[in-house]
Structure formats: C-alpha cells, structure tokens
Design a protein around this motif. Structure first.
Motif, PDB file in Angstrom:
ATOM      1  N   ALA A   1       0.878  -1.344  -0.004  1.00  0.00           N
ATOM      2  CA  ALA A   1      -0.299   0.002  -0.106  1.00  0.00           C
ATOM      3  C   ALA A   1       1.035   1.472  -0.064  1.00  0.00           C
ATOM      4  O   ALA A   1       0.543   2.229  -0.767  1.00  0.00           O
ATOM      5  CB  ALA A   1      -0.784  -0.268   1.308  1.00  0.00           C
ATOM      6  N   ALA A   2       1.966   1.400   0.671  1.00  0.00           N
ATOM      7  CA  ALA A   2       2.635   2.264   1.032  1.00  0.00           C
ATOM      8  C   ALA A   2       3.600   2.678  -0.468  1.00  0.00           C
ATOM      9  O   ALA A   2       3.459   3.948  -0.773  1.00  0.00           O
ATOM     10  CB  ALA A   2       3.933   2.275   2.096  1.00  0.00           C
ATOM     11  N   ALA A   3       4.067   1.574  -0.841  1.00  0.00           N
ATOM     12  CA  ALA A   3       4.723   1.478  -2.200  1.00  0.00           C
ATOM     13  C   ALA A   3       3.965   2.326  -3.266  1.00  0.00           C
ATOM     14  O   ALA A   3       4.372   3.202  -4.084  1.00  0.00           O
ATOM     15  CB  ALA A   3       5.209   0.321  -2.602  1.00  0.00           C
ATOM     16  N   ALA A   4       2.790   1.867  -3.449  1.00  0.00           N
ATOM     17  CA  ALA A   4       1.929   2.223  -4.744  1.00  0.00           C
ATOM     18  C   ALA A   4       1.262   3.650  -4.326  1.00  0.00           C
ATOM     19  O   ALA A   4       1.355   4.166  -5.347  1.00  0.00           O
ATOM     20  CB  ALA A   4       0.632   1.285  -4.863  1.00  0.00           C
ATOM     21  N   THR A   5       0.933   4.050  -3.080  1.00  0.00           N
ATOM     22  CA  THR A   5       0.539   5.315  -2.885  1.00  0.00           C
ATOM     23  C   THR A   5       1.792   6.198  -3.210  1.00  0.00           C
ATOM     24  O   THR A   5       1.581   7.225  -3.817  1.00  0.00           O
ATOM     25  CB  THR A   5       0.122   5.347  -1.497  1.00  0.00           C
TER      26      THR A   5
ATOM     27  N   GLU B   1      -3.737  -1.873   5.353  1.00  0.00           N
ATOM     28  CA  GLU B   1      -3.306  -0.948   4.576  1.00  0.00           C
ATOM     29  C   GLU B   1      -3.265   0.273   5.162  1.00  0.00           C
ATOM     30  O   GLU B   1      -2.552   1.335   4.835  1.00  0.00           O
ATOM     31  CB  GLU B   1      -3.949  -0.984   3.336  1.00  0.00           C
ATOM     32  N   ALA B   2      -4.459   0.942   5.942  1.00  0.00           N
ATOM     33  CA  ALA B   2      -4.780   2.265   5.928  1.00  0.00           C
ATOM     34  C   ALA B   2      -3.856   3.061   6.723  1.00  0.00           C
ATOM     35  O   ALA B   2      -3.184   4.154   6.265  1.00  0.00           O
ATOM     36  CB  ALA B   2      -6.087   2.359   6.947  1.00  0.00           C
ATOM     37  N   ALA B   3      -2.999   2.764   7.686  1.00  0.00           N
ATOM     38  CA  ALA B   3      -1.893   3.203   8.461  1.00  0.00           C
ATOM     39  C   ALA B   3      -0.618   3.605   7.607  1.00  0.00           C
ATOM     40  O   ALA B   3      -0.079   4.760   7.375  1.00  0.00           O
ATOM     41  CB  ALA B   3      -1.353   2.548   9.356  1.00  0.00           C
ATOM     42  N   ALA B   4      -0.429   2.607   6.508  1.00  0.00           N
ATOM     43  CA  ALA B   4       0.695   2.749   5.588  1.00  0.00           C
ATOM     44  C   ALA B   4       0.155   3.793   4.703  1.00  0.00           C
ATOM     45  O   ALA B   4       1.050   4.605   4.022  1.00  0.00           O
ATOM     46  CB  ALA B   4       1.173   1.474   4.691  1.00  0.00           C
ATOM     47  N   VAL B   5      -0.896   3.838   4.233  1.00  0.00           N
ATOM     48  CA  VAL B   5      -1.485   4.940   3.138  1.00  0.00           C
ATOM     49  C   VAL B   5      -1.251   6.105   3.699  1.00  0.00           C
ATOM     50  O   VAL B   5      -0.776   7.121   3.077  1.00  0.00           O
ATOM     51  CB  VAL B   5      -2.947   4.522   2.687  1.00  0.00           C
ATOM     52  N   TYR B   6      -1.856   6.294   4.826  1.00  0.00           N
ATOM     53  CA  TYR B   6      -1.756   7.783   5.593  1.00  0.00           C
ATOM     54  C   TYR B   6      -0.295   8.003   5.774  1.00  0.00           C
ATOM     55  O   TYR B   6       0.122   9.235   5.215  1.00  0.00           O
ATOM     56  CB  TYR B   6      -2.258   7.650   7.268  1.00  0.00           C
TER      57      TYR B   6
END
Length: 298
Positions: free
Chosen positions: A52-56, A154-159
């Motif tokens: 999630a972090a990589a794609a965002t 995923e949410a914490a990583a997206v944030y």
C-alpha cells in the motif's frame, strides 16, 4: 485529482464500472484505472502495508500530487466485538452501536499495531456515514477484538505515505465491514468482497463527486483572490497559533471553507483576540485553540 487507493481488484470492480475508469498502463507495474475528465485515479495497491505504501507513494510522486488533491483509501475490514455472541463484551461502543457486516464507516483515528503510532485524518467534509476507530495490522485479524475498533492491513501505511503529499484534511479512509476475525470462519471469496463494496458504490461515487465540486469551488475562491487579500490576517493567525506546516494547512482549509459558506471569519478572529484567546503562549496551546476554531468555523 482524487486518488483512490484500494487493496484488491475485487473490491474496486464496482467503483471502476460506476466511475467509468479505464486501465492506464503508463503506471506499470502498478495497476491503475482513471477517468481524467472526472478527476479520478484509482490504484489497486495489493494487500498489506508495504504494498500500500509503495503504490501510494509511487503514483502520487509520479503525478506530483499536492495539497489541492484528495487521497481516499477504500476497502474491506474486520470489526471487533460485533457478533451477537460478543454483544455482552465491553467494546467501548456498546451493543447498540455494534458493527454489522456490510456497514460502511469513516475512520477518524488510525493506529498502526506494529509501532503503536496513531494518526488522525481531519474529517472536514460532510459525509453520510458513521465514524469509527481503525487498527492496521500485518496479519488478518484472528478473532473478534474486545475494544470494538475496525481492523485492516493498509490504512496506516496509506496515511504515512500520503502525508508527504496531502494535508490530513485531504485524506479520508472508508471501510466496509466484511468479517469479525478469520478464526472459525470460511475464507473470504472474491464474490463476497465484490458484493460488500457493490452495495455502497453509488453513495461513494456521489461523495467523490461532491469532493470534486468542493475542490473546484476552493480553486475558484483562490483564483478570485478572495483570501489573497487577507494573507496578512492569515499570517498573523498562523503566528498567534505557533503553527507547524500541517497546522497552517489545516487552518487555511478551515477558513477557506468558512469563506465559501459566507461566514464572517475575520469578525470571529477579531473577537478571539479581544477576549485574549489569541495569541497562544506556545504550540501546545495553539493546537487546542485550532481545534476550537475548527468547531466554530465548520
């Protein structure tokens, strides 16, 4: 642009159809669908914090996303203490507020389980859903938790990836309850995931359209120079609150919203100065006063 991050294609399928998004191979190896005229770019990130972090980060960096854009994370989640047998447990929400399969929530607090770090999306824009706390973990939830929070991966990583591009008020996290922990239940199927999100597709699409309209109105306000005439007033406020960059962005957003609604925010600030509420002695007090200002302006 509104950037929508979703972990799985099965979750995203209905929204891709509803928003008439087309696959954009320019972002390979990331799976991206977009509709430039509607100002929507949807990214299927994959499951887990790293994916999630990589794609965002990759998509937002490539586009040069900034504070004028929005980041929305949408997907399924588990819910703690929600099954009928668990209603007698102390969930912190009470049995009357227990989540049900298919419920959609906006997450106002996100905790990263591995580190204990907590993040607070600043929910500025009106929405029709209930709000709830969310925990992000590295493994699927094994059983119903007693504290009543939602649970995703995923949410914490997206944030944390998103905060490099967006202010907290431009990030929203929408989660649909799919289960109550995987222990003792059958594996979630693709059809189930698709169906859970499908029932909310039209209301989510309408919400995204409203966000786009709000963003356009804010852009018009900036281009018309309404707030440009008040930059000295704003800078004085930022100094009075001892603002960090994040606080500055939030305060400006609150005042922009107040200006859009016709509220006399300058008269409000003048009264605060007269009452001694401003200036603040330090940033700690400034954060408290900024939250109070938010409640008044919104």
């Amino acid at each position: 642009m509104i950037y929508v991050m979703m972990a799985l294609y099965q979750e995203a399928h209905g929204l891709i159809r509803e928003l008439e998004l087309k696959k954009n191979t320019a972002y390979a190896p990331f799976e991206v669908f977009d509709n430039e005229s509607a100002g929507i770019r949807l990214v299927v990130t994959g499951v887990g914090e790293i994916a999630a972090a990589a794609a965002t980060a990759a998509v937002c960096a490539r586009d040069g996303a900034d504070a004028a854009d929005f980041l929305i994370n949408i997907g399924c989640c588990a819910a703690g203490c929600c099954k009928p047998a668990d209603r007698d447990m102390d969930s912190g929400y009470g049995a009357a507020h227990a989540a049900q399969t298919g419920d959609l929530y906006v997450c106002h607090k996100i905790t990263e389980q591995a580190t204990g770090k907590t993040f607070y999306p600043d929910i500025l824009y009106r929405h029709p859903w209930k709000e709830r706390e969310l925990v992000t973990g590295m493994q699927p939830l094994q059983r119903a938790a007693a504290h009543g929070a939602l649970y995703d991966m995923e949410a914490a990583a997206v944030y944390q990836a998103g905060i490099r591009f967006f202010s907290p008020d431009r990030m929203l996290f929408l989660k649909v309850v799919s289960d109550f922990g995987v222990a003792g239940q059958e594996r979630m199927t693709a059809e189930t995931l698709t169906g859970l999100l499908e029932q909310h597709v039209k209301e989510i699409a309408a919400f995204l359209a409203n966000l786009r309209e709000a963003a356009d109105e804010e852009e018009t306000l900036r281009n018309d120079g309404i707030l440009q005439e008040d930059e000295m007033v704003l800078e004085r406020l930022f100094a009075a609150l001892h603002c960090s960059q994040t606080m500055r962005a939030s305060a400006r957003q609150y005042i922009t919203y107040a200006a859009l609604t016709g509220y006399d925010w300058k008269a409000e600030l003048k009264e605060w100065y007269a009452r001694g509420l401003l200036p603040c002695k330090d940033r700690r007090e400034g954060k408290v006063r900024l939250e109070e200002l938010k409640q008044v302006l919104l």
